[in-house]
Write a protein that holds these residues in place. Structure first.
Motif, PDB file in Angstrom:
ATOM      1  N   VAL A 106      -7.770   6.055  -2.092  1.00 18.38           N
ATOM      2  CA  VAL A 106      -6.400   6.232  -2.555  1.00 18.38           C
ATOM      3  C   VAL A 106      -5.709   4.874  -2.530  1.00 18.38           C
ATOM      4  O   VAL A 106      -5.723   4.179  -1.506  1.00 18.38           O
ATOM      5  CB  VAL A 106      -5.633   7.247  -1.677  1.00 18.38           C
ATOM      6  CG1 VAL A 106      -4.200   7.398  -2.156  1.00 18.38           C
ATOM      7  CG2 VAL A 106      -6.354   8.597  -1.672  1.00 18.38           C
ATOM      8  N   ILE A 107      -5.126   4.494  -3.666  1.00 16.51           N
ATOM      9  CA  ILE A 107      -4.421   3.219  -3.795  1.00 16.51           C
ATOM     10  C   ILE A 107      -3.029   3.508  -4.326  1.00 16.51           C
ATOM     11  O   ILE A 107      -2.883   4.182  -5.343  1.00 16.51           O
ATOM     12  CB  ILE A 107      -5.149   2.274  -4.773  1.00 16.51           C
ATOM     13  CG1 ILE A 107      -6.572   1.983  -4.283  1.00 16.51           C
ATOM     14  CG2 ILE A 107      -4.350   0.977  -4.961  1.00 16.51           C
ATOM     15  CD1 ILE A 107      -7.413   1.211  -5.295  1.00 16.51           C
ATOM     16  N   VAL A 108      -2.022   2.993  -3.645  1.00 14.27           N
ATOM     17  CA  VAL A 108      -0.646   3.142  -4.100  1.00 14.27           C
ATOM     18  C   VAL A 108      -0.125   1.755  -4.470  1.00 14.27           C
ATOM     19  O   VAL A 108      -0.112   0.851  -3.633  1.00 14.27           O
ATOM     20  CB  VAL A 108       0.245   3.802  -3.023  1.00 14.27           C
ATOM     21  CG1 VAL A 108       1.671   3.933  -3.525  1.00 14.27           C
ATOM     22  CG2 VAL A 108      -0.317   5.166  -2.616  1.00 14.27           C
ATOM     23  N   ALA A 109       0.263   1.602  -5.728  1.00 15.12           N
ATOM     24  CA  ALA A 109       0.765   0.327  -6.231  1.00 15.12           C
ATOM     25  C   ALA A 109       2.276   0.400  -6.406  1.00 15.12           C
ATOM     26  O   ALA A 109       2.810   1.451  -6.764  1.00 15.12           O
ATOM     27  CB  ALA A 109       0.095  -0.012  -7.566  1.00 15.12           C
ATOM     28  N   GLN A 110       2.947  -0.733  -6.182  1.00 17.19           N
ATOM     29  CA  GLN A 110       4.408  -0.772  -6.252  1.00 17.19           C
ATOM     30  C   GLN A 110       4.953  -1.385  -7.532  1.00 17.19           C
ATOM     31  O   GLN A 110       6.107  -1.187  -7.859  1.00 17.19           O
ATOM     32  CB  GLN A 110       4.989  -1.540  -5.057  1.00 17.19           C
ATOM     33  CG  GLN A 110       4.909  -0.802  -3.750  1.00 17.19           C
ATOM     34  CD  GLN A 110       3.525  -0.797  -3.142  1.00 17.19           C
ATOM     35  OE1 GLN A 110       2.823  -1.795  -3.173  1.00 17.19           O
ATOM     36  NE2 GLN A 110       3.112   0.323  -2.610  1.00 17.19           N
ATOM     37  N   GLY A 113       0.787  -1.223   0.000  1.00 12.87           N
ATOM     38  CA  GLY A 113       0.000   0.000   0.000  1.00 12.87           C
ATOM     39  C   GLY A 113       0.814   1.263   0.000  1.00 12.87           C
ATOM     40  O   GLY A 113       1.889   1.280  -0.577  1.00 12.87           O
ATOM     41  N   PRO A 114       0.332   2.280   0.563  1.00 11.28           N
ATOM     42  CA  PRO A 114      -0.898   2.330   1.353  1.00 11.28           C
ATOM     43  C   PRO A 114      -2.155   2.320   0.482  1.00 11.28           C
ATOM     44  O   PRO A 114      -2.130   2.693  -0.675  1.00 11.28           O
ATOM     45  CB  PRO A 114      -0.777   3.653   2.104  1.00 11.28           C
ATOM     46  CG  PRO A 114       0.053   4.517   1.224  1.00 11.28           C
ATOM     47  CD  PRO A 114       1.020   3.583   0.539  1.00 11.28           C
ATOM     48  N   VAL A 115      -3.232   1.860   1.108  1.00 11.55           N
ATOM     49  CA  VAL A 115      -4.569   1.928   0.532  1.00 11.55           C
ATOM     50  C   VAL A 115      -5.458   2.456   1.643  1.00 11.55           C
ATOM     51  O   VAL A 115      -5.477   1.897   2.733  1.00 11.55           O
ATOM     52  CB  VAL A 115      -5.066   0.534   0.073  1.00 11.55           C
ATOM     53  CG1 VAL A 115      -6.495   0.610  -0.432  1.00 11.55           C
ATOM     54  CG2 VAL A 115      -4.137  -0.051  -0.980  1.00 11.55           C
ATOM     55  N   TYR A 116      -6.171   3.544   1.360  1.00  8.70           N
ATOM     56  CA  TYR A 116      -7.018   4.134   2.402  1.00  8.70           C
ATOM     57  C   TYR A 116      -8.128   4.950   1.764  1.00  8.70           C
ATOM     58  O   TYR A 116      -8.082   5.292   0.582  1.00  8.70           O
ATOM     59  CB  TYR A 116      -6.195   4.997   3.354  1.00  8.70           C
ATOM     60  CG  TYR A 116      -5.496   6.170   2.697  1.00  8.70           C
ATOM     61  CD1 TYR A 116      -6.096   7.421   2.648  1.00  8.70           C
ATOM     62  CD2 TYR A 116      -4.247   6.016   2.108  1.00  8.70           C
ATOM     63  CE1 TYR A 116      -5.461   8.491   2.037  1.00  8.70           C
ATOM     64  CE2 TYR A 116      -3.606   7.074   1.504  1.00  8.70           C
ATOM     65  CZ  TYR A 116      -4.211   8.311   1.469  1.00  8.70           C
ATOM     66  OH  TYR A 116      -3.583   9.367   0.855  1.00  8.70           O
ATOM     67  N   TYR A 117      -9.122   5.254   2.591  1.00 11.53           N
ATOM     68  CA  TYR A 117     -10.216   6.115   2.152  1.00 11.53           C
ATOM     69  C   TYR A 117     -10.064   7.452   2.849  1.00 11.53           C
ATOM     70  O   TYR A 117      -9.988   7.523   4.068  1.00 11.53           O
ATOM     71  CB  TYR A 117     -11.577   5.488   2.479  1.00 11.53           C
ATOM     72  CG  TYR A 117     -12.711   6.300   1.913  1.00 11.53           C
ATOM     73  CD1 TYR A 117     -13.044   6.203   0.563  1.00 11.53           C
ATOM     74  CD2 TYR A 117     -13.423   7.187   2.701  1.00 11.53           C
ATOM     75  CE1 TYR A 117     -14.061   6.968   0.023  1.00 11.53           C
ATOM     76  CE2 TYR A 117     -14.443   7.952   2.168  1.00 11.53           C
ATOM     77  CZ  TYR A 117     -14.761   7.852   0.827  1.00 11.53           C
ATOM     78  OH  TYR A 117     -15.757   8.616   0.289  1.00 11.53           O
ATOM     79  N   ASP A 118     -10.021   8.520   2.063  1.00 13.37           N
ATOM     80  CA  ASP A 118      -9.906   9.879   2.581  1.00 13.37           C
ATOM     81  C   ASP A 118     -11.312  10.466   2.712  1.00 13.37           C
ATOM     82  O   ASP A 118     -11.921  10.856   1.713  1.00 13.37           O
ATOM     83  CB  ASP A 118      -9.045  10.724   1.645  1.00 13.37           C
ATOM     84  CG  ASP A 118      -8.822  12.139   2.139  1.00 13.37           C
ATOM     85  OD1 ASP A 118      -9.493  12.572   3.097  1.00 13.37           O
ATOM     86  OD2 ASP A 118      -7.971  12.827   1.549  1.00 13.37           O
ATOM     87  N   GLU A 119     -11.820  10.495   3.933  1.00 13.42           N
ATOM     88  CA  GLU A 119     -13.183  10.978   4.191  1.00 13.42           C
ATOM     89  C   GLU A 119     -13.364  12.431   3.758  1.00 13.42           C
ATOM     90  O   GLU A 119     -14.410  12.804   3.230  1.00 13.42           O
ATOM     91  CB  GLU A 119     -13.514  10.849   5.688  1.00 13.42           C
ATOM     92  CG  GLU A 119     -13.428   9.441   6.229  1.00 13.42           C
ATOM     93  CD  GLU A 119     -14.748   8.706   6.206  1.00 13.42           C
ATOM     94  OE1 GLU A 119     -15.799   9.330   5.944  1.00 13.42           O
ATOM     95  OE2 GLU A 119     -14.727   7.490   6.456  1.00 13.42           O
TER      96      GLU A 119
END
Length: 113
Positions: A92-96, A80-86
């Motif tokens: 938000v998804i971060v791929a490597q 990740g990181p993978v998270y939801y920004d309220e």
């Protein structure tokens, strides 16, 4: 060019997001060695479930051209990181890692590696 964005569980193949079936605004860009995806979407049970599997996600972008073969770009989300920004209502998804290929020529491309 027409583009389809997919987010799938790597192991089970379950689709969480498929813009061919349910259009959602999204954007992505390279940031150093990573690729950052931002998807505008309301928080939902599907997003909650996606977040449970955040370390096992595959992201795909299918690029369909009028006079060229379809290009498939496969991104793997490892840590990740993978998270939801309220505040912004964005996933938000971060791929490597990233692999780009033409599906019809995949076996030819692999044999050249």
């Amino acid at each position: 060019m027409k583009e389809t964005f997919l987010v799938k569980h790597a192991v089970g193949g379950r689709s969480f997001i498929d813009t061919a079936k349910q259009p959602l605004p999204y954007a992505f860009k390279q940031d150093g060695d990573n690729w950052v995806f931002k998807v505008q979407t309301a928080k939902s049970e599907i997003i909650d479930e996606l977040l449970k599997w955040k370390d096992e996600l595959n992201v795909f972008v299918f690029q369909v051209f009028e006079n060229e073969p379809t290009r498939k770009v496969w991104f793997y989300v490892n840590e990740g990181p993978v998270y939801y920004d309220e505040a912004s209502s964005h996933l938000v998804i971060v791929a490597q890692s990233r692999i780009e290929y033409i599906p019809d020529q995949f076996s030819d491309q692999v044999s050249q590696l």
